[in-house]
Design an enzyme around this catalytic site. Structure first.
Site, PDB file in Angstrom:
ATOM      1  CG  ASP A  28      -2.146  -0.840   1.058  1.00 57.47           C
ATOM      2  OD1 ASP A  28      -2.433  -1.238  -0.077  1.00 57.47           O
ATOM      3  OD2 ASP A  28      -2.812  -1.124   2.068  1.00 57.47           O
ATOM      4  CE  LYS A  67      -7.977   0.471  -2.665  1.00 58.68           C
ATOM      5  NZ  LYS A  67      -7.027  -0.588  -2.218  1.00 58.68           N
ATOM      6  CG  MET A 126      -8.633   6.705   5.171  1.00 60.91           C
ATOM      7  SD  MET A 126      -9.111   5.088   4.508  1.00 60.91           S
ATOM      8  CE  MET A 126     -10.069   4.421   5.899  1.00 60.91           C
TER       9      MET A 126
END
Length: 267
Positions: free
Chosen positions: A38, A61, A177
């Protein structure tokens, strides 16, 4: 293709520094044939720990940019393992804390691939700690509610459980997030009757030289975030433990940005 399948290890990379990986995580990384990594966690530093012939695949991402869909990540894990390779799926934080580790675990089991999970330090705890914010504190906060910004950013808004957590002075709410979701979350919380003076800390780029903390209150959080140009990745802490001056010296103004901290205080 090998007659016997390889293995998959879902490894929690923790908040970033390689020396915060577990001993088991490092052992698996050093023995891996393939590492599927990641963006967050120790991905930038991990190359020095891998064998020269190991294949490193970036599937990270970024906000609004998911170049490798989850189904494709699952396929990569299974395909490399079926070829007899030792695969490490390196994830930021902990694999089972908003890391989709459960989905990858289930996919490997369904394909008959031996899979293990190696825990990592979740950024929900580590990043606030790096900024001097304890998520629990005796006499102040005894419960932690962790929520993903993706779950509060939508037409339905935050759940009843999240609103109840925000309203309870003894609960620390940690939002991962959540930068894009912050205005909607704040509006819903205030409409629910959460006091506007509830302390808020926004910690950006935890455990990096760019780490900084914006201290504010619920009623001023949106303005403070805009003024500070807050960007992802960031961890948002809402609750009395985010109070300015609780552990570290209070800043000169409430909506203040702390100096960058590379590796948080020794608490």
């Amino acid at each position: 293709m090998s007659a016997a399948p390889g293995t998959v290890a879902l490894v929690g990379g923790g908040p970033g520094p390689v020396d915060l990986l577990t001993v088991r995580a490092l052992r698996l990384l050093r023995a891996a044939d393939v590492v599927i990594a990641d963006r967050l966690g120790p991905a930038d530093e991990i190359g020095a720990e891998l064998r020269a012939e190991a294949l490193l695949i970036d599937v990270g991402k970024r906000p609004g940019h998911h170049p490798v869909p989850q189904a494709e990540i699952n396929h990569l894990l299974i395909a490399h393992a079926l070829a007899g390779r030792a695969v490490v799926r390196l994830k930021g934080g902990d694999p089972f804390v908003f890391g989709r580790g459960g989905e990858e675990f289930a996919a490997c089991l369904a394909a008959g691939i031996p899979v293990e999970v190696v825990p990592g330090i979740s950024s929900a705890i580590a990043v606030p700690q790096a900024a001097g914010v304890p998520v629990t504190h005796r006499g102040l906060a005894s419960t932690v509610h962790v929520v993903s910004g993706h779950d509060v950013d939508g037409p339905r808004g935050p759940s009843a459980a999240t609103l109840a957590a925000l309203a309870d002075a003894a609960v620390t709410t940690v939002v991962l997030m959540g930068v894009r979701a912050l205005p909607g979350l704040i509006a819903a919380a205030l409409a629910h009757g959460v006091p506007p003076q509830r302390p808020v800390a926004i910690i950006e780029n935890g455990y990096t030289p760019r780490q900084r903390t914006t201290r504010t209150t619920l009623g001023e959080a949106v303005r403070a975030a805009e003024q500070a140009a807050v960007r992802s990745p960031a961890v948002i802490v809402i609750g009395e433990v985010a109070r300015a001056g609780l552990l570290l010296p209070a800043p000169t103004s409430l909506a203040a940005v702390a100096a960058p901290v590379a590796a948080g205080p020794a608490l």
